[in-house]
Motif scaffolding. Sequence first.
Motif, PDB file in Angstrom:
ATOM      1  N   GLY A 167       0.830  -1.217   0.000  1.00  0.00           N
ATOM      2  CA  GLY A 167       0.000   0.000   0.000  1.00  0.00           C
ATOM      3  C   GLY A 167       0.854   1.253   0.000  1.00  0.00           C
ATOM      4  O   GLY A 167       0.535   2.243  -0.683  1.00  0.00           O
ATOM      5  N   PHE A 168       1.949   1.208   0.735  1.00  0.00           N
ATOM      6  CA  PHE A 168       2.883   2.339   0.769  1.00  0.00           C
ATOM      7  C   PHE A 168       3.450   2.610  -0.623  1.00  0.00           C
ATOM      8  O   PHE A 168       3.469   3.759  -1.099  1.00  0.00           O
ATOM      9  N   GLY A 169       3.888   1.542  -1.299  1.00  0.00           N
ATOM     10  CA  GLY A 169       4.426   1.701  -2.652  1.00  0.00           C
ATOM     11  C   GLY A 169       3.389   2.232  -3.624  1.00  0.00           C
ATOM     12  O   GLY A 169       3.685   3.091  -4.469  1.00  0.00           O
ATOM     13  N   ALA A 170       2.158   1.724  -3.500  1.00  0.00           N
ATOM     14  CA  ALA A 170       1.085   2.181  -4.391  1.00  0.00           C
ATOM     15  C   ALA A 170       0.786   3.664  -4.163  1.00  0.00           C
ATOM     16  O   ALA A 170       0.561   4.427  -5.126  1.00  0.00           O
ATOM     17  N   LEU A 171       0.791   4.097  -2.916  1.00  0.00           N
ATOM     18  CA  LEU A 171       0.548   5.514  -2.605  1.00  0.00           C
ATOM     19  C   LEU A 171       1.681   6.400  -3.133  1.00  0.00           C
ATOM     20  O   LEU A 171       1.443   7.533  -3.571  1.00  0.00           O
ATOM     21  N   GLN A 178      10.660   6.267 -11.462  1.00  0.00           N
ATOM     22  CA  GLN A 178       9.716   5.384 -10.795  1.00  0.00           C
ATOM     23  C   GLN A 178      10.249   3.965 -10.618  1.00  0.00           C
ATOM     24  O   GLN A 178       9.627   3.158  -9.916  1.00  0.00           O
ATOM     25  N   ALA A 179      11.388   3.658 -11.239  1.00  0.00           N
ATOM     26  CA  ALA A 179      11.925   2.297 -11.202  1.00  0.00           C
ATOM     27  C   ALA A 179      12.144   1.770  -9.781  1.00  0.00           C
ATOM     28  O   ALA A 179      11.836   0.599  -9.505  1.00  0.00           O
ATOM     29  N   PRO A 180      12.657   2.591  -8.834  1.00  0.00           N
ATOM     30  CA  PRO A 180      12.837   2.070  -7.471  1.00  0.00           C
ATOM     31  C   PRO A 180      11.528   1.619  -6.823  1.00  0.00           C
ATOM     32  O   PRO A 180      11.515   0.634  -6.073  1.00  0.00           O
ATOM     33  N   ILE A 181      10.423   2.336  -7.104  1.00  0.00           N
ATOM     34  CA  ILE A 181       9.135   1.945  -6.515  1.00  0.00           C
ATOM     35  C   ILE A 181       8.692   0.600  -7.065  1.00  0.00           C
ATOM     36  O   ILE A 181       8.269  -0.294  -6.318  1.00  0.00           O
ATOM     37  N   VAL A 182       8.789   0.448  -8.379  1.00  0.00           N
ATOM     38  CA  VAL A 182       8.384  -0.810  -9.015  1.00  0.00           C
ATOM     39  C   VAL A 182       9.228  -1.964  -8.490  1.00  0.00           C
ATOM     40  O   VAL A 182       8.715  -3.041  -8.157  1.00  0.00           O
ATOM     41  N   PHE A 183      10.532  -1.730  -8.393  1.00  0.00           N
ATOM     42  CA  PHE A 183      11.435  -2.760  -7.869  1.00  0.00           C
ATOM     43  C   PHE A 183      11.045  -3.133  -6.442  1.00  0.00           C
ATOM     44  O   PHE A 183      10.981  -4.318  -6.097  1.00  0.00           O
ATOM     45  N   ALA A 184      10.780  -2.129  -5.624  1.00  0.00           N
ATOM     46  CA  ALA A 184      10.423  -2.372  -4.224  1.00  0.00           C
ATOM     47  C   ALA A 184       9.127  -3.175  -4.118  1.00  0.00           C
ATOM     48  O   ALA A 184       9.015  -4.085  -3.284  1.00  0.00           O
ATOM     49  N   LEU A 185       8.147  -2.863  -4.964  1.00  0.00           N
ATOM     50  CA  LEU A 185       6.881  -3.598  -4.946  1.00  0.00           C
ATOM     51  C   LEU A 185       7.095  -5.060  -5.319  1.00  0.00           C
ATOM     52  O   LEU A 185       6.531  -5.968  -4.693  1.00  0.00           O
ATOM     53  N   VAL A 186       7.920  -5.306  -6.336  1.00  0.00           N
ATOM     54  CA  VAL A 186       8.192  -6.682  -6.766  1.00  0.00           C
ATOM     55  C   VAL A 186       8.888  -7.465  -5.654  1.00  0.00           C
ATOM     56  O   VAL A 186       8.526  -8.609  -5.345  1.00  0.00           O
ATOM     57  N   ILE A 187       9.891  -6.855  -5.037  1.00  0.00           N
ATOM     58  CA  ILE A 187      10.626  -7.525  -3.959  1.00  0.00           C
ATOM     59  C   ILE A 187       9.714  -7.790  -2.764  1.00  0.00           C
ATOM     60  O   ILE A 187       9.819  -8.831  -2.095  1.00  0.00           O
TER      61      ILE A 187
END
Length: 412
Positions: free
Chosen positions: A93-97, A172-181
């Motif tokens: 949820g944090f990453g999505a926000l 935005q790449a760090p957010i996407v990476f963080a969500l995947v991990i």
Amino acid sequence: MFFRRMGVNTGSSVWSRVLALSTVFFLIGLSDSVLSYWVPPFVQKTLGSALLMGVVLSFSSIVGLSADIVLPQLLQGAGVRKLIMISVFLSLGFGALLLLSYRVTSVFVLLLAMGTWGVYYELLNFSRQQFLANNTPHNIHASASAVLFTFRGLAYTIGPLIAGFLLTSSTQAPIVFALVITVIGGLALRISRLGSGGHVNLEIKNVNFVSELKHWKTLFRVVWPMIAMSIFMGIIDSVFWTSGTVFSEKMSGNIIARFILPAYMLPMVLVGPLLARMNIVSGKKRKAQILYLVSGFLLVLVGFADNLAAVVFFVFASSVMSAAAYPLVDAVYGDMVERLGRQRWHLIGLSSSATSVAYIVGPILSGFVSGIVGEQKTFAVFGIGAVVLSVVLLFTTKRKFTLPQSEIARWV
């Protein structure tokens, strides 16, 4: 072979659970460290003010402190797996926000994201203490805590490096990476050997702020030396991530300056295995205080070093000492949590609140002091504080903490 050198028997069911949780914490920590690197400059750029950035980031700790008061009364039946799974969903949820805030400039969305981050972080703290109390024998609390901190340190050492690399391709790449991990971490939790989740009691009518603060007051009278250490450790950590990053940036013309933060984080990875192998059972409080005393003295030297190579060396040496003290303090909490039985959540909340308080006041104190003496000498000021605190605690801390069991037995 690596774990056997640490003195960890991977065939043991206890150590299998420790390593399973460590792996999950590594994945979740890697996601968190990437976002921790990405969030501050993004918030400052979005709001156009370093002051507003600090206010928004501190909101996370304010919410976290509130969670420390509420969660002990909500989570009476929660197991480790359940707590971590809730944390995983909050992290998503944090990453999505954050993705939403990237597209829609809104202070409300940023505050909502920070609040989510604060609750997520506290739940992880609760799950770690619950695990140590429920899943590890008393005599390996320090070793198990050291292994958990080793994996956490590894995540927070490589996370900023990964984030910096990802930023070269996309903002935005760090957010996407963080969500995947984070998703991978959730899947790892599902197949782990951590046992059942337990029932989570979420009856809001059970929440009583005044009652919880009274419980904290009772426990604080006993464990205040560890709370004091936890707060000051958190404050110094915030100094590195505020004044330390500013100092590194100012000195960025010299490539050695880039090694200041890695020199601060790396000892957590290196010291953990050694501490796990030592399997410290007794004298944890005193050993932690002596280690922190030496760490503070070395931090003072950081402030007066006349070249960056010396700064990096003293940062590394100071961090080696504090990295050894951290798991010992955590193990003391683990011992006390185990002794509290079903009332353990109140101590977990109190110990977690120390970190929240540190990250509320730490950045403010760091900025105030650095504005007077400069970023480098700020380390010396807080190093002196660590020395003074350690000396006081060495003379005032009781050899054994005695809980008021008769009073605790009357708690609802």
